[in-house]
Enzyme design. Structure first.
Site, PDB file in Angstrom:
ATOM      1  N   HIS A 113       0.916  -1.290   0.354  1.00  0.00           N
ATOM      2  CA  HIS A 113      -0.209   0.123  -0.377  1.00  0.00           C
ATOM      3  C   HIS A 113       1.014   1.079   0.353  1.00  0.00           C
ATOM      4  CE1 HIS A 113      -4.606  -0.829   1.997  1.00  0.00           C
ATOM      5  NE2 HIS A 113      -4.237  -1.111   0.057  1.00  0.00           N
ATOM      6  N   HIS A 166     -10.258   9.748  -0.557  1.00  0.00           N
ATOM      7  CA  HIS A 166      -8.486   8.662  -0.137  1.00  0.00           C
ATOM      8  C   HIS A 166      -7.619   8.737   0.829  1.00  0.00           C
ATOM      9  CE1 HIS A 166      -5.945   5.393  -2.268  1.00  0.00           C
ATOM     10  NE2 HIS A 166      -6.905   5.243  -2.214  1.00  0.00           N
TER      11      HIS A 166
HETATM   12  O1  LIG Z   1      -3.395   1.299  -1.723  1.00  0.00           O
HETATM   13  C1  LIG Z   1      -4.959   1.804  -2.215  1.00  0.00           C
HETATM   14  O2  LIG Z   1      -5.335   3.099  -2.394  1.00  0.00           O
HETATM   15  C2  LIG Z   1      -5.782   0.734  -2.767  1.00  0.00           C
HETATM   16  C3  LIG Z   1      -6.017  -0.207  -2.578  1.00  0.00           C
HETATM   17  N1  LIG Z   1      -6.954  -1.493  -2.578  1.00  0.00           N
HETATM   18  C4  LIG Z   1      -7.393  -1.172  -3.171  1.00  0.00           C
HETATM   19  C5  LIG Z   1      -9.047  -1.921  -3.580  1.00  0.00           C
HETATM   20  C6  LIG Z   1      -9.282  -3.670  -3.290  1.00  0.00           C
HETATM   21  C7  LIG Z   1      -9.625  -3.972  -2.737  1.00  0.00           C
HETATM   22  C8  LIG Z   1      -9.727  -5.328  -2.121  1.00  0.00           C
HETATM   23  C9  LIG Z   1      -8.651  -6.123  -3.031  1.00  0.00           C
HETATM   24  C10 LIG Z   1      -7.900  -5.735  -3.893  1.00  0.00           C
HETATM   25  C11 LIG Z   1      -7.849  -4.041  -4.557  1.00  0.00           C
HETATM   26  C12 LIG Z   1     -10.274  -1.035  -4.552  1.00  0.00           C
HETATM   27  C13 LIG Z   1     -10.137   0.173  -4.533  1.00  0.00           C
HETATM   28  C14 LIG Z   1      -9.153   1.478  -4.064  1.00  0.00           C
HETATM   29  C15 LIG Z   1      -7.954   0.809  -3.541  1.00  0.00           C
HETATM   30  C16 LIG Z   1      -7.399   2.041  -3.445  1.00  0.00           C
HETATM   31  O3  LIG Z   1      -7.272   2.528  -3.082  1.00  0.00           O
END
Ligand SMILES: O=C(O)c1c[nH]c2c(-c3ccccc3)cccc2c1=O
Length: 462
Positions: free
Chosen positions: A117, A348
């Site tokens: 992340h 976000h």
């Molecule tokens: O690192 C980040 O910011 C983010 C990380 N996962 C996200 C996901 C997601 C949710 C479940 C499984 C895989 C992906 C979906 C939509 C946005 C994000 C996101 O913004």
């Protein structure tokens, strides 16, 4: 043009806390002119004459990223650190292949459900380097109509070759902690070159603590190095004193929610809140646990947003998790950011803070990639002897005394303009706004068809 401005004249150097929100398209320009940056501003030549860069993130649109660099920097070496595996990794390599200057580095993710992340940039110039820690993916949508947070370091000068490399760290041990975070990626030639570059720069002007998470089961001396226990350790040593913040609430604001357990005592109001309510360990005063307030958009916040329901595609809170933790809803407040012109710019950004009951003062403030989840912050295992973290995360912690020696608190509203105060630019409004009786937290995997969104559409996830 800004190309000719020296880095020290531009507005970015002027911000005392180096904490910005991303520019939002579709709001009055006033809210994008101060304390707001776009990705092109961050990468612009007015920040320095780029030699090479590194981009840590989760989602990448590589052709779009290249276009965000000024034309003269688009062929400079660029290291991309990602966590993609299998088909996603193949796609990334296919998209990077045509750029000979781009190298890909896959962060090891051996633990199930862990993700990379962390969102960070290293920008090496001919006169120093900068570190940027932020919350936006490297895709157009994340920099267009959302509320995102960005911390941009001061320009860190290169150490003279004869200066011993032990110089150049800050009162918050920023460089030491950054190198330790990078060390957790293991041996990668390109990352190790960046570690050497970082060692060669004077980061003594960094006034923030690094709060990072790396996947693993951390025990012994490593237990307090990551996640919520790193925060606990920093607050034990440098946090507010107990008497000042007695009964001050903790606020958490985030864009996704994990599975938190069947009751607040499983994790949220126990180990996690205990870390965020840690005070300087001088007295034995056993403090009552403070009130916890959480900010997460309700369905109406998403429906009315600039993007409409599609903003919810980046707010991945699932019905599966939500139905197991109804208690979570009792903590929730709406996303409101009228003060920053961003009530309709879906969040976000992820921020955590401790605030006075009258919302006039902050004891500390974090902007980070970490959402409200055990995967990100860690959860105790084996009778609290180890901290289990699944994901890579990174954020910065602002502590008043480290920003300015005798500063005890940050001011929130511009009232106390006395000399020994510093205004902190909160991204969201205080006092907080509760959910109405009919408000529900946004869930991304159920349909909303009774009211159209700001774009006139319904939400029917497959
Ligand atoms: O690192 C980040 O910011 C983010 C990380 N996962 C996200 C996901 C997601 C949710 C479940 C499984 C895989 C992906 C979906 C939509 C946005 C994000 C996101 O913004």
């Amino acid at each position: 043009t800004s190309e000719k401005m020296s880095p020290y004249e531009n507005y970015i150097e002027a911000a005392p806390l180096n904490f910005f929100l991303t520019k939002v398209f579709g709001i009055p320009n006033h809210y994008n002119s101060s304390l707001a940056v776009g990705i092109k501003d961050i990468l612009s030549a007015s920040m320095g004459n780029l030699i090479s860069s590194a981009q840590f993130n989760y989602m990448f649109d590589i052709p779009w990223l290249v276009q965000q660099y000024p034309e003269q920097f688009r062929s400079k070496p660029l290291l991309i650190i990602h966590g993609s595996q299998r088909a996603d990794k193949t796609t990334l390599h296919e998209n990077a292949h045509r750029y000979p200057n781009i190298t890909l580095c896959q962060a090891k993710l051996d633990i199930m459900y862990g993700t990379h992340h962390s969102k960070m940039m290293f920008l090496l110039y001919d006169n120093g380097m900068r570190v940027v820690i932020h919350t936006a993916n490297i895709i157009h949508n994340d920099w267009y109509q959302k509320t995102q947070g960005v911390w941009i370091s001061p320009l860190f000068p290169k150490l003279a070759s004869d200066q011993d490399l032990s110089q150049g760290d800050s009162v918050t041990q920023f460089r030491k902690d950054l190198l330790e975070y990078l060390g957790a990626y293991g041996t990668n030639k390109h990352l190790q070159e960046w570690q050497e570059t970082i060692r060669q720069h004077d980061m003594s002007s960094a006034k923030v603590f690094i709060i990072g998470s790396v996947p693993g089961r951390h025990t012994g001396a490593s237990k307090m190095k990551w996640g919520h226990l790193k925060l606990r350790k920093v607050l034990q040593e440098h946090g507010p004193d107990g008497s000042t913040v007695k009964d001050w609430p903790v606020i958490g604001q985030f864009s996704s929610v994990g599975s938190l357990g069947s009751g607040p005592e499983n994790w949220l109001s126990s180990e996690w809140l205990e870390s965020l309510s840690t005070v300087q360990a001088n007295g034995i005063v056993k403090l009552s646990k403070p009130k916890l307030n959480l900010i997460f958009p309700c369905v109406e916040n998403v429906r009315r947003s600039l993007e409409g329901y599609p903003a919810g595609a980046s707010l991945p809170y699932s019905i599966k998790n939500a139905r197991k933790q109804q208690y979570f809803n009792t903590f929730l407040h709406q996303w409101r950011a009228f003060s920053r012109g961003r009530s309709r710019a879906s969040p976000h950004i992820k921020t955590y803070t401790r605030i006075s009951p009258d919302a006039q003062y902050l004891a500390w403030f974090i902007v980070t990639s970490a959402n409200l989840s055990k995967a990100a912050w860690g959860a105790y295992e084996k009778n609290n002897s180890q901290l289990f973290i699944r994901s890579y995360e990174i954020g910065v912690l602002f502590v008043p005394s480290k920003v300015e020696e005798n500063l005890k608190l940050f001011n929130v509203q511009g009232v106390d303009s006395s000399k020994d105060s510093m205004l902190f630019p909160l991204p969201w409004d205080v006092p907080l706004t509760s959910y109405t009786q009919t408000d529900r937290p946004w869930l991304w995997d159920i349909a909303y068809t009774d009211k159209p969104d700001s774009q006139g559409n319904m939400w029917c996830p497959s």
